[in-house]
Design an enzyme around this catalytic site. Structure first.
Site, mmCIF file in Angstrom:
data_model
loop_
_atom_site.group_PDB
_atom_site.id
_atom_site.type_symbol
_atom_site.label_atom_id
_atom_site.label_comp_id
_atom_site.label_asym_id
_atom_site.label_seq_id
_atom_site.Cartn_x
_atom_site.Cartn_y
_atom_site.Cartn_z
ATOM 1 N N CYS A 44 -3.285 4.605 8.178
ATOM 2 C CA CYS A 44 -3.516 4.074 9.520
ATOM 3 C C CYS A 44 -2.492 4.605 10.510
ATOM 4 O O CYS A 44 -2.664 4.490 11.703
ATOM 5 C CB CYS A 44 -3.458 2.556 9.507
ATOM 6 S SG CYS A 44 -4.361 1.898 8.136
ATOM 7 N N ASN A 69 0.807 -1.213 0.000
ATOM 8 C CA ASN A 69 0.000 0.000 0.000
ATOM 9 C C ASN A 69 0.844 1.268 0.000
ATOM 10 O O ASN A 69 0.383 2.308 -0.438
ATOM 11 C CB ASN A 69 -0.966 0.005 1.193
ATOM 12 C CG ASN A 69 -0.322 -0.423 2.487
ATOM 13 O OD1 ASN A 69 0.312 -1.475 2.568
ATOM 14 N ND2 ASN A 69 -0.459 0.384 3.516
HETATM 15 C C1 LIG Z 1 -6.704 -0.504 3.254
HETATM 16 C C2 LIG Z 1 -5.955 -1.773 3.413
HETATM 17 C C3 LIG Z 1 -6.401 -2.773 4.293
HETATM 18 C C4 LIG Z 1 -7.591 -2.573 5.190
HETATM 19 O O1 LIG Z 1 -8.793 -2.567 4.477
HETATM 20 P P1 LIG Z 1 -10.110 -1.940 5.163
HETATM 21 O O2 LIG Z 1 -11.213 -2.319 4.245
HETATM 22 O O3 LIG Z 1 -9.873 -0.464 5.217
HETATM 23 O O4 LIG Z 1 -10.241 -2.554 6.508
HETATM 24 C C5 LIG Z 1 -5.693 -3.941 4.371
HETATM 25 N N1 LIG Z 1 -4.609 -4.146 3.607
HETATM 26 C C6 LIG Z 1 -4.146 -3.217 2.753
HETATM 27 C C7 LIG Z 1 -2.937 -3.503 1.940
HETATM 28 C C8 LIG Z 1 -4.800 -2.001 2.618
HETATM 29 O O5 LIG Z 1 -4.330 -1.081 1.795
#
Ligand SMILES: *Cc1c(COP(=O)(O)O)cnc(C)c1O
Length: 419
Positions: free
Chosen positions: A345, A171
């Site tokens: 986060c 991400n």
């Molecule tokens: C955003 C994200 C998550 C969490 O997803 P949510 O639907 O916001 O709980 C988990 N893994 C990655 C790589 C993300 O980018």
């Protein structure tokens, strides 16, 4: 501008409210990896299920059956998306739940879990928790380009290895991970394999059989769907213990009344995302991302983190030497550009990114790095606006004494959380 009392310190939300209320400036949203707005066709698909079609998909009357039909249509779409059977799709509340379910649902005390040092916190914190409860966990470090070396996964294997959990695309850097090779290693070792595919979904072709995984998590709000809904592929026969128990929803794999509008929205978002993979959108995005990178790299003392590795089209992680990334996030925000200092986060904390540290950056370099992640709808004008305001902002911030910048960043976090 209204007057502030002496000694008054602006909080982040005060500042944002002020900007929101007063700024007529054109905004460029470059934080798609944090979340994306609903696509208009997704809203249209959801609308009836938010209003008149409000049955409970588990009820046997007509209203219930209409909701059930909508859920099962979305399941069919998702099966096409994952390339699996409909019975292997489980709807849930999003990526965090998918990741948590994979780890808590399989890993017990005495089991060994292999994951990586660059996972999303939804995997990292779940891994920490099973470790506290008596499992053994190995966090495999990436190469300096952000890619996990499959052989390092193989070397980490133990006879007790129960689960391997590796993301599809990171991400923060957008770096794609060699999941197919890792899937083969898992199969040879007889371990289960989970993929956090939240950031790869809608950006690269998907085939859970080719990936060789047993579990795979995606989230609607990262692909222009609604927040709070996601789906998970669970290969038939995987002994996954449900995270939530109660009613017999989702073949007893996930209790709780189905989020019908959310599921319909996810189905539509997945459909649109599949189209975007083949209609030239990704090529257009990659060209915009490259234009953005080339423009930024003209500024002295900049570099791309993860440049050497294959990456998704919309993401670039840029290092601006001799400045605080957090200060640049704020400066760009004031100029109408929304970017992030890594994972949303962790924003608001001045802790450097665990992903960049694992890639071998020192704390200063990690803190000097920002993520630009483009929406599917990004335009030339968006990138030009970013390139108009960024060099100026960087120059301005670098003109401040670096010591001073570091101290004020500490001050600010103390102010935000102190009490
Ligand atoms: C955003 C994200 C998550 C969490 O997803 P949510 O639907 O916001 O709980 C988990 N893994 C990655 C790589 C993300 O980018």
């Amino acid at each position: 501008m209204e007057l502030r009392p002496p000694g008054w310190r602006e909080s982040l939300s005060d500042r944002h409210n002020f900007i929101l209320e007063t700024s007529p400036m054109r905004r460029v949203y470059c934080d798609a990896n944090a979340t994306t707005p609903l696509a208009p066709e997704v809203l249209e698909a959801m609308r009836p299920y938010l209003m008149e079609e409000s049955g409970n998909a588990s009820s046997i009357h007509l209203e219930g059956q209409r909701a059930r039909k909508a859920v099962e249509q979305a399941r069919e779409t998702l099966a096409g998306f994952f390339k699996c059977r409909e019975a292997e799709v489980v709807f849930n509340s999003g990526g965090t739940e998918g990741d948590n379910t994979a780890i808590f649902g399989l890993v017990r005390a005495g089991d060994h879990l292999i994951t990586t040092a660059i996972e999303h916190s939804a995997v990292m914190r779940a891994a920490d928790r099973v470790a506290e409860r008596g499992a053994e966990v190995t966090f495999v470090a990436p190469r300096p380009d952000g890619r996990i070396e499959p052989e390092e996964i193989r070397r980490a294997l133990r006879p007790t290895t129960k689960l391997i959990s590796v993301m599809l695309a990171n991400n923060e850097t957008g770096v794609l991970q060699p999941v197919e090779e890792i899937g083969r290693i898992a199969a040879e070792a007889g371990a289960y394999f989970h993929i956090d595919a939240v950031q790869g979904a809608g950006k690269v072709g998907f085939d859970v059989r080719r990936f060789g995984c047993h579990l795979c998590a995606i989230s609607a709000h990262k692909i222009h769907g609604p927040k709070g809904v996601g789906a998970m592929y669970v290969r038939r026969g995987t002994p996954l213990e449900p995270l939530l128990v109660g009613g017999s929803h989702e073949r007893r794999q996930r209790a709780g009344t189905e989020n019908v509008p959310g599921i319909v929205g996810l189905g539509k978002a997945a459909e649109v995302a599949m189209e975007a993979l083949t209609d030239g959108t990704m090529e257009r995005l990659a060209a915009l991302r490259d234009r953005l990178e080339t423009g930024i790299l003209e500024i002295a003392g900049t570099a791309v983190n993860g440049a050497g590795a294959p990456r998704v089209a919309n993401t670039t992680n840029l290092r601006f030497d001799r400045l605080e990334g957090e200060a640049l996030v704020i400066a760009l925000d004031l100029k109408g550009v929304a970017v992030s200092g890594g994972s949303a986060c962790h924003s608001g904390s001045t802790e450097p990114s665990h992903v960049l540290l694992a890639m071998g950056l020192n704390k200063r370099a990690a803190r000097a790095s920002l993520r630009f992640s483009l929406l599917r709808t990004a335009s030339d004008e968006d990138v030009e606006q970013v390139l108009r305001v960024t060099p100026q902002a960087v120059k301005h911030l670098r003109a401040l004494a670096p010591e001073e910048a570091a101290v004020s960043a500490e001050d600010e976090s103390a102010c935000r959380y102190g009490q």
